[in-house]
Design an enzyme around this catalytic site. Structure first.
Site, short mmCIF file in Angstrom:
data_model
loop_
_atom_site.label_atom_id
_atom_site.label_comp_id
_atom_site.label_asym_id
_atom_site.label_seq_id
_atom_site.Cartn_x
_atom_site.Cartn_y
_atom_site.Cartn_z
CG HIS A 172 -2.11 -0.98 0.98
ND1 HIS A 172 -3.26 -0.66 0.32
CD2 HIS A 172 -2.21 -2.29 1.32
CE1 HIS A 172 -4.06 -1.73 0.28
NE2 HIS A 172 -3.44 -2.73 0.88
CB THR A 173 4.45 1.88 0.01
OG1 THR A 173 4.72 0.64 -0.65
CG2 THR A 173 4.63 1.71 1.50
CG ASP A 174 1.11 0.93 -5.23
OD1 ASP A 174 0.31 1.17 -4.29
OD2 ASP A 174 0.80 0.20 -6.20
N GLY A 214 -4.67 -12.16 -5.12
CA GLY A 214 -3.75 -11.09 -4.71
C GLY A 214 -2.43 -11.20 -5.46
CB SER A 247 -0.98 -8.75 -9.81
OG SER A 247 -1.12 -7.57 -10.48
CB SER A 248 -5.37 -12.40 -12.10
OG SER A 248 -6.40 -11.87 -11.28
CG ASP A 272 -0.62 -4.74 -8.73
OD1 ASP A 272 0.32 -4.78 -7.91
OD2 ASP A 272 -1.82 -4.76 -8.39
#
Ligand code: GLA
Length: 388
Positions: free
Chosen positions: A30-32, A120, A122-123, A166
């Site tokens: 959650h830093t991105d 989770g 990243s499909s 992602d």
């Protein structure tokens, strides 16, 4: 895959296949979207899109796992509204490509995905990036522009205010390396992880309903924290600009929730950098500790974990050879990532699967995380694996 394509679209000629991988995020969660640091690796699980001209003005998209065919008028793609359906990913990408001036030719598409949905891993980004490559069909685009185009598709069309991680890792992944991304400069460096360790993802097989709304809440809560911290530090633009030394004396200005959200981001950015340093120094114990600290911070401060993830992360620590374990990705379900001694994977798989089944009655899927190459055209597409 081409044989499958010919069965589906008998008149097709000139089939090309494009691949884009999923990812596991090692640390930096959650830093991105706070413009900080992340350390994902691209996986060998990927989305593959086969494409050939349709010749009849239509864009057809068939998803092998959903066994579903959708048809659109290629000329009307720019006007389509989101349908809250899996086709929103490729259609959103097509619209962003059109905005950049790329014409989308009428085509038949076949999608095969080996990244498990809702895991989770990243499909969605894998589908976005592989679709973008299939629409562009070799027309040149800067890799960073490709990642940004796909992120815009997710933000503008799918409606998730996601960060860049992602899509970026799906484009920039490299074999044998994790990739440290600076989400503000959008530069990266490759990080070779120490010899003698492996990473394994364990899938809780659950996805709690909160995932979508809570993501938006977190984005908002972080923005609130920035606004309040600006009264103290007018120069900051995002939580990336706040060091722990700045945060501590100003933390009392924030309401409790915003304070804990901000504390996670500020400390997580530091953990990414420490993890990379520890990795370069071969300090496996320190790497493991940072993974555990990251999980606790996501669990208590950021509150994006869930019971099943906490259980898996905790249970892993009791298994021989494990250095550390944490949830990975957006949270509220999906996978944990565990760092363990090379060679310890066999017994680890058995134990973790056993305890999880004992507790929840669910068989978790378990994946080896082998850092793999980023997206591109697939030359050897006869051998594209099937989803098991
Ligand atoms: C999702 C988003 C990413 C990132 C992660 C959490 O995967 O798509 O941009 O925010 O959650 O680290």
């Amino acid at each position: 895959m081409t044989a499958e394509f010919q069965r589906l679209y008998p008149s097709a000629e000139g089939v090309r296949v494009f691949r884009a991988p999923g990812r596991v995020n090692v640390i930096g969660e959650h830093t991105d979207y706070n413009l900080g640091f992340v350390l994902p690796m691209a996986l060998d699980m990927a989305a593959y899109v086969a494409t050939a001209p349709s010749g009849d003005g239509k864009l057809r998209i068939y998803s092998e796992d959903r066994k579903e065919m959708r048809e659109f008028d290629a000329a009307g793609l720019a006007e389509l509204a989101p349908a809250h359906h899996w086709t929103d990913y490729p259609i959103g990408v097509a619209q962003e490509a059109i905005r950049l001036g790329f014409a989308i030719e009428p085509a038949n598409l076949l999608i095969r995905a080996t990244v498990p949905d809702g895991s989770g891993l990243s499909s969605s980004a894998a589908l976005e990036v592989s679709s973008a490559l299939a629409f562009l069909k070799g027309r040149p685009i800067e890799p960073l522009e490709l990642a940004k185009l796909c992120q815009r598709a997710e933000r503008n069309f799918v409606g998730v205010p996601c960060g860049i991680m992602d899509q970026y890792i799906s484009v920039f992944g490299r074999e044998h390396s994790a990739v440290e991304i600076d989400c503000r400069s959008l530069g990266h460096r490759f990080v070779s992880l120490p010899e003698g360790v492996e990473f394994i993802a364990v899938n809780t097989m659950v996805k709690h309903a909160l995932a979508g709304s809570a993501y938006k809440d977190r984005v908002r809560e972080c923005a609130t924290a920035v606004e309040i911290l600006k009264t103290q530090y007018p120069g900051i633009e995002s939580l990336r600009d706040v060091t722990p030394e700045m945060f501590e004396p100003a933390a009392h200005l924030l309401p409790d929730v915003a304070m804990r959200r901000a504390r996670h981001i500020v400390t997580e950015d530091v953990r990414v950098n420490r993890f990379v340093e520890a990795s370069e120094a071969g300090d496996l114990a320190a790497m493991g500790r940072l993974l555990v600290e990251s999980h606790r911070s996501l669990q208590y401060d950021y509150e994006v974990s869930c019971e099943e993830l906490d259980f898996l992360a905790e249970a892993a620590l009791a298994i021989d050879g494990v250095y550390g374990s944490r949830m990975t990705g957006g949270g509220f379900g999906g996978c944990t990532v565990t760092m363990l001694r090379a060679g310890a994977a066999g017994p680890f798989r058995e134990r973790i699967s056993g305890v999880y089944q004992g507790r929840y009655g669910i068989v978790p899927r378990i994946y080896d995380c082998k850092p793999s190459a980023g997206a591109g055209e697939c030359k050897n597409f006869e051998t594209i694996p099937r989803l098991v």
